[in-house]
Design a protein around this motif. Structure first.
Motif, PDB file in Angstrom:
ATOM      1  N   GLU A   1       0.618  -0.932   0.215  1.00  0.00           N
ATOM      2  CA  GLU A   1       0.192  -0.112   0.080  1.00  0.00           C
ATOM      3  C   GLU A   1       0.700   1.183   0.000  1.00  0.00           C
ATOM      4  O   GLU A   1       0.613   2.472   0.128  1.00  0.00           O
ATOM      5  CB  GLU A   1      -0.697   0.114   0.985  1.00  0.00           C
ATOM      6  CG  GLU A   1      -0.619   0.083   2.915  1.00  0.00           C
ATOM      7  CD  GLU A   1      -1.113   0.050   3.393  1.00  0.00           C
ATOM      8  OE1 GLU A   1      -1.021   0.666   4.619  1.00  0.00           O
ATOM      9  OE2 GLU A   1      -1.824  -1.357   3.709  1.00  0.00           O
ATOM     10  N   ASN A   2       2.178   0.986  -0.239  1.00  0.00           N
ATOM     11  CA  ASN A   2       3.024   1.877   0.525  1.00  0.00           C
ATOM     12  C   ASN A   2       3.399   2.394  -0.743  1.00  0.00           C
ATOM     13  O   ASN A   2       4.595   3.111  -1.133  1.00  0.00           O
ATOM     14  CB  ASN A   2       3.948   2.285   1.605  1.00  0.00           C
ATOM     15  CG  ASN A   2       3.139   2.469   2.843  1.00  0.00           C
ATOM     16  OD1 ASN A   2       2.015   3.145   3.099  1.00  0.00           O
ATOM     17  ND2 ASN A   2       3.320   1.316   3.705  1.00  0.00           N
TER      18      ASN A   2
ATOM     19  N   GLN B   1       5.551   1.281  -9.257  1.00  0.00           N
ATOM     20  CA  GLN B   1       6.212  -0.042  -9.147  1.00  0.00           C
ATOM     21  C   GLN B   1       4.729  -0.954  -9.086  1.00  0.00           C
ATOM     22  O   GLN B   1       4.726  -2.189  -9.053  1.00  0.00           O
ATOM     23  CB  GLN B   1       6.035  -0.124  -7.357  1.00  0.00           C
ATOM     24  CG  GLN B   1       6.753  -1.550  -6.530  1.00  0.00           C
ATOM     25  CD  GLN B   1       7.997  -2.175  -7.013  1.00  0.00           C
ATOM     26  OE1 GLN B   1       8.461  -1.731  -7.253  1.00  0.00           O
ATOM     27  NE2 GLN B   1       7.225  -3.025  -7.267  1.00  0.00           N
ATOM     28  N   MET B   2       3.754  -0.315  -8.241  1.00  0.00           N
ATOM     29  CA  MET B   2       2.288  -0.509  -8.645  1.00  0.00           C
ATOM     30  C   MET B   2       1.935  -0.846 -10.251  1.00  0.00           C
ATOM     31  O   MET B   2       1.445  -2.521  -9.932  1.00  0.00           O
ATOM     32  CB  MET B   2       1.848   0.607  -8.478  1.00  0.00           C
ATOM     33  CG  MET B   2       0.509   1.254  -7.172  1.00  0.00           C
ATOM     34  SD  MET B   2      -0.271   2.265  -6.601  1.00  0.00           S
ATOM     35  CE  MET B   2       0.305   3.001  -5.502  1.00  0.00           C
ATOM     36  N   ILE B   3       2.399   0.187 -10.360  1.00  0.00           N
ATOM     37  CA  ILE B   3       2.429  -0.655 -12.233  1.00  0.00           C
ATOM     38  C   ILE B   3       3.399  -2.283 -12.757  1.00  0.00           C
ATOM     39  O   ILE B   3       2.656  -2.823 -12.827  1.00  0.00           O
ATOM     40  CB  ILE B   3       2.624  -0.074 -13.520  1.00  0.00           C
ATOM     41  CG1 ILE B   3       1.404   1.990 -13.270  1.00  0.00           C
ATOM     42  CG2 ILE B   3       2.584  -0.104 -14.808  1.00  0.00           C
ATOM     43  CD1 ILE B   3       0.134   1.068 -13.809  1.00  0.00           C
ATOM     44  N   LYS B   4       4.277  -2.100 -12.429  1.00  0.00           N
ATOM     45  CA  LYS B   4       5.284  -3.030 -12.192  1.00  0.00           C
ATOM     46  C   LYS B   4       4.372  -4.698 -11.958  1.00  0.00           C
ATOM     47  O   LYS B   4       4.638  -5.454 -12.217  1.00  0.00           O
ATOM     48  CB  LYS B   4       6.355  -3.348 -11.731  1.00  0.00           C
ATOM     49  CG  LYS B   4       7.353  -4.621 -11.900  1.00  0.00           C
ATOM     50  CD  LYS B   4       8.293  -4.277 -10.819  1.00  0.00           C
ATOM     51  CE  LYS B   4       9.704  -5.388 -11.021  1.00  0.00           C
ATOM     52  NZ  LYS B   4       8.457  -6.667 -10.609  1.00  0.00           N
ATOM     53  N   ASP B   5       4.260  -4.275 -10.501  1.00  0.00           N
ATOM     54  CA  ASP B   5       3.210  -5.225  -9.905  1.00  0.00           C
ATOM     55  C   ASP B   5       2.203  -5.816 -10.817  1.00  0.00           C
ATOM     56  O   ASP B   5       1.789  -6.888 -10.737  1.00  0.00           O
ATOM     57  CB  ASP B   5       2.236  -4.956  -8.304  1.00  0.00           C
ATOM     58  CG  ASP B   5       3.864  -4.669  -6.990  1.00  0.00           C
ATOM     59  OD1 ASP B   5       4.920  -5.388  -7.658  1.00  0.00           O
ATOM     60  OD2 ASP B   5       3.919  -3.791  -6.653  1.00  0.00           O
ATOM     61  N   LEU B   6       1.196  -4.874 -11.526  1.00  0.00           N
ATOM     62  CA  LEU B   6       0.231  -5.048 -11.960  1.00  0.00           C
ATOM     63  C   LEU B   6       0.469  -6.446 -13.290  1.00  0.00           C
ATOM     64  O   LEU B   6       0.335  -6.885 -13.491  1.00  0.00           O
ATOM     65  CB  LEU B   6      -0.742  -4.021 -12.144  1.00  0.00           C
ATOM     66  CG  LEU B   6      -1.705  -4.139 -13.083  1.00  0.00           C
ATOM     67  CD1 LEU B   6      -3.227  -5.056 -11.776  1.00  0.00           C
ATOM     68  CD2 LEU B   6      -2.513  -2.313 -13.040  1.00  0.00           C
ATOM     69  N   PHE B   7       2.026  -5.908 -13.802  1.00  0.00           N
ATOM     70  CA  PHE B   7       1.815  -6.449 -14.897  1.00  0.00           C
ATOM     71  C   PHE B   7       2.354  -7.627 -14.536  1.00  0.00           C
ATOM     72  O   PHE B   7       1.785  -8.629 -15.517  1.00  0.00           O
ATOM     73  CB  PHE B   7       3.524  -5.922 -15.439  1.00  0.00           C
ATOM     74  CG  PHE B   7       4.049  -6.354 -16.881  1.00  0.00           C
ATOM     75  CD1 PHE B   7       3.706  -6.318 -17.973  1.00  0.00           C
ATOM     76  CD2 PHE B   7       5.063  -7.401 -16.366  1.00  0.00           C
ATOM     77  CE1 PHE B   7       4.478  -6.897 -18.733  1.00  0.00           C
ATOM     78  CE2 PHE B   7       5.807  -8.072 -17.314  1.00  0.00           C
ATOM     79  CZ  PHE B   7       5.243  -8.016 -18.700  1.00  0.00           C
TER      80      PHE B   7
END
Length: 89
Positions: A47-48, A53-59
């Motif tokens: 959440e931080n 990083q969020m886009i990489k995690d989603l990918f």
């Protein structure tokens, strides 16, 4: 933000479709997010994390899902379960 929200809504609808297929195969469907969290290969996000990083995690999560769908497609085709194979396609 709008693109991610649209993706979230689409995925929520697809989860219902998958649950219906699981029931049609005679299996029980997990009834809580807690249970899904325990059996999922996708980990909860940080959440931080920053936007990159969020886009990489989603990918990475999408890559995990694609691998799962490909594996399930092959297994369902071997089992002559064309309804599940079609859903995986």
């Amino acid at each position: 933000h709008e693109a991610l929200e649209e993706q979230y809504k689409t995925q929520a609808e697809e989860i219902d479709t998958l649950a219906e297929r699981i029931r049609a195969l005679g299996a029980r469907v997990p009834a809580s997010f807690e249970h899904y969290g325990k059996i999922s290969t996708i980990q909860a996000g940080n959440e931080n994390a920053n936007a990159d990083q969020m886009i990489k995690d989603l990918f990475d999560d999408h890559h995990t899902l694609v691998n799962f769908f490909q594996d399930t497609l092959q297994k369902s085709q071997k089992a002559n379960d064309e309804s599940t194979a079609d859903l995986m396609i």
